[in-house]
Write an enzyme that holds these catalytic residues in place. Structure first.
Site, PDB file in Angstrom:
ATOM      1  CB  THR A  47      -0.926   0.009   1.233  1.00 22.42           C
ATOM      2  OG1 THR A  47      -1.700  -1.194   1.216  1.00 22.42           O
ATOM      3  CG2 THR A  47      -1.858   1.196   1.237  1.00 22.42           C
ATOM      4  CE1 TYR A 135       3.479  -7.468   2.591  1.00 24.48           C
ATOM      5  CE2 TYR A 135       5.277  -5.933   2.273  1.00 24.48           C
ATOM      6  CZ  TYR A 135       3.935  -6.190   2.290  1.00 24.48           C
ATOM      7  OH  TYR A 135       3.038  -5.199   2.009  1.00 24.48           O
ATOM      8  CE  LYS A 163       1.327  -7.693   4.541  1.00 27.97           C
ATOM      9  NZ  LYS A 163       1.079  -8.524   3.337  1.00 27.97           N
TER      10      LYS A 163
END
Length: 296
Positions: A47, A135, A163
Site C-alpha cells: 500500500t 512478507y 505476514k
C-alpha cells in the site's frame, strides 16, 4: 505482547507526480495512527508503493516516519528489491534510519525457487542486522509460501515474524493450524487481506497487517482487540459492518480505494504511474459509501 502481533497499520506513501515523498502529508497520515494506539506501523508496504519509489525517497520516508514515531510505535519498513544486495542495502538504511524490522518480500522477475528464497532471506538478515518479517504477498510477487517453506525461514537467525495472506473464512482454521504446525512455538504469524482477517484472528492468528487501518485505525483496532479478547460476536459484528468497504477493496483494489479516500481528506497524493486515479464517479461512490460507515 510481541512487537509483531496485534494491529499493524499500512498507510499510503503520499508523493508528488515526480515520486518525491510529501513529508507534511506523510506526517499527517502517521500521527493519527500513533494517537490511535496501533501496535505497529507498516511503512513502505505494498500500500506504501515501495516498489515504485527510488531508494533515496524510500530512505527519506523512513527518516520522516522514524523522527515522528520516535520509538512510540514499532516501525516496520518494506525492504524488498529484485537483487539481494539491493535488499541488504535498503535494510541497512532502514535500520540506520530507525526501523525496528524490515518487511521482506521475495520480489522477482524470474520466478524464484524455495532454496533461492531461503538464501535471499538469510543474506538480507545476516547482511543488515535488521530483524525481518516474512512478507508473503503473492498478489504482487507471484510467489506463494508453503507452510514448510515458512517453517524453514522461521528458524533462520533474524527472521522474527510472518505476514501471510488471510484465507477465505471457511479455510481459516485449517490454514492457521498448518502454519502453526510448521513454525516454532511462539513465532508470530499475522495476516493481511482485510476482508478475511477477522476469521483468521479468531482461530489463532497473531496479527492484522491492515490497509484500512492506514486511515481508520480506531475502527480496525476495535476489531483486533475484540478478537484478541476472544469476543467473537463483537469482532464479527464490527467486521460485518465494514462489508461495504471490503466490497470496494475487492472491486477496485485496496490501493486505489485508499488513494481515493486520501484525496477526499485533502491529501494531494498521486499514485505512481502507470497506476491512475480511479474515475471521478467511482471516487465519489467510494467516498459516499465510506461516509455512511462512520469510520474512525
Amino acid at each position: 505482547m510481541s512487537r509483531y502481533t496485534g494491529l499493524s497499520a499500512f498507510p499510503i506513501t503520499p508523493c508528488d507526480p515526480d515520486g518525491r515523498v510529501d513529508a507534511e502529508a506523510l506526517r499527517g497520515l502517521l500521527t493519527p495512527l500513533v494517537e490511535a494506539g496501533v501496535d505497529s506501523i507498516g511503512l513502505l508496504g505494498s500500500t506504501g508503493t515501495y516498489a515504485y519509489l527510488a531508494p533515496d525517497e524510500r530512505r527519506r520516508a523512513v527518516e520522516i516516519a522514524a523522527a515522528l514515531v520516535g520509538g512510540r510505535v514499532p516501525l516496520l519498513v518494506g525492504v524488498g528489491a529484485l537483487r539481494t544486495d539491493a535488499a541488504v542495502a535498503l535494510a541497512r538504511e532502514a535500520r540506520a534510519a530507525g526501523a525496528e524490522a524490515g518487511l521482506l518480500a521475495p520480489v522477482s522477475y524470474t520466478p524464484l525457487t524455495e532454496d533461492e528464497v531461503v538464501a535471499h532471506f538469510a543474506a538480507v538478515a545476516d547482511g543488515s542486522g535488521l530483524p525481518l518479517v516474512v512478507y508473503d504477498n503473492p498478489g504482487t510477487t507471484h510467489f506463494r509460501f508453503t507452510p514448510a517453506l515458512l517453517g524453514r525461514l522461521a528458524r533462520l537467525p533474524g527472521i522474527v515474524a510472518a505476514k501471510c495472506p488471510a484465507p477465505e473464512p471457511s479455510g481459516a482454521a485449517e490454514t492457521v493450524a498448518a502454519l502453526r504446525a510448521a513454525v516454532p512455538d511462539g513465532f508470530p504469524v499475522g495476516f493481511s487481506g482485510d476482508w478475511n482477517v477477522t476469521a483468521a484472528l479468531l482461530v489463532g492468528g497473531d496479527g492484522w497487517y491492515s490497509v484500512a487501518a492506514g486511515l481508520f485505525p480506531r475502527t480496525c483496532r476495535a476489531i483486533t482487540r475484540a478478537a484478541q479478547a476472544g469476543d467473537a460476536d463483537r469482532a464479527r459484528a464490527l467486521d460485518g459492518a465494514l462489508a461495504p468497504l471490503w466490497d470496494l477493496f475487492r472491486a477496485h483494489s485496496s490501493l486505489r480505494v485508499m488513494y481515493a479516500l486520501a484525496a477526499a481528506r485533502g491529501i494531494a497524493a498521486t499514485p505512481p504511474r502507470p497506476i491512475l486515479p480511479l474515475p471521478e464517479a467511482v471516487q465519489a461512490q467510494i467516498v459516499a459509501t465510506v461516509r455512511r460507515l462512520d469510520l474512525a
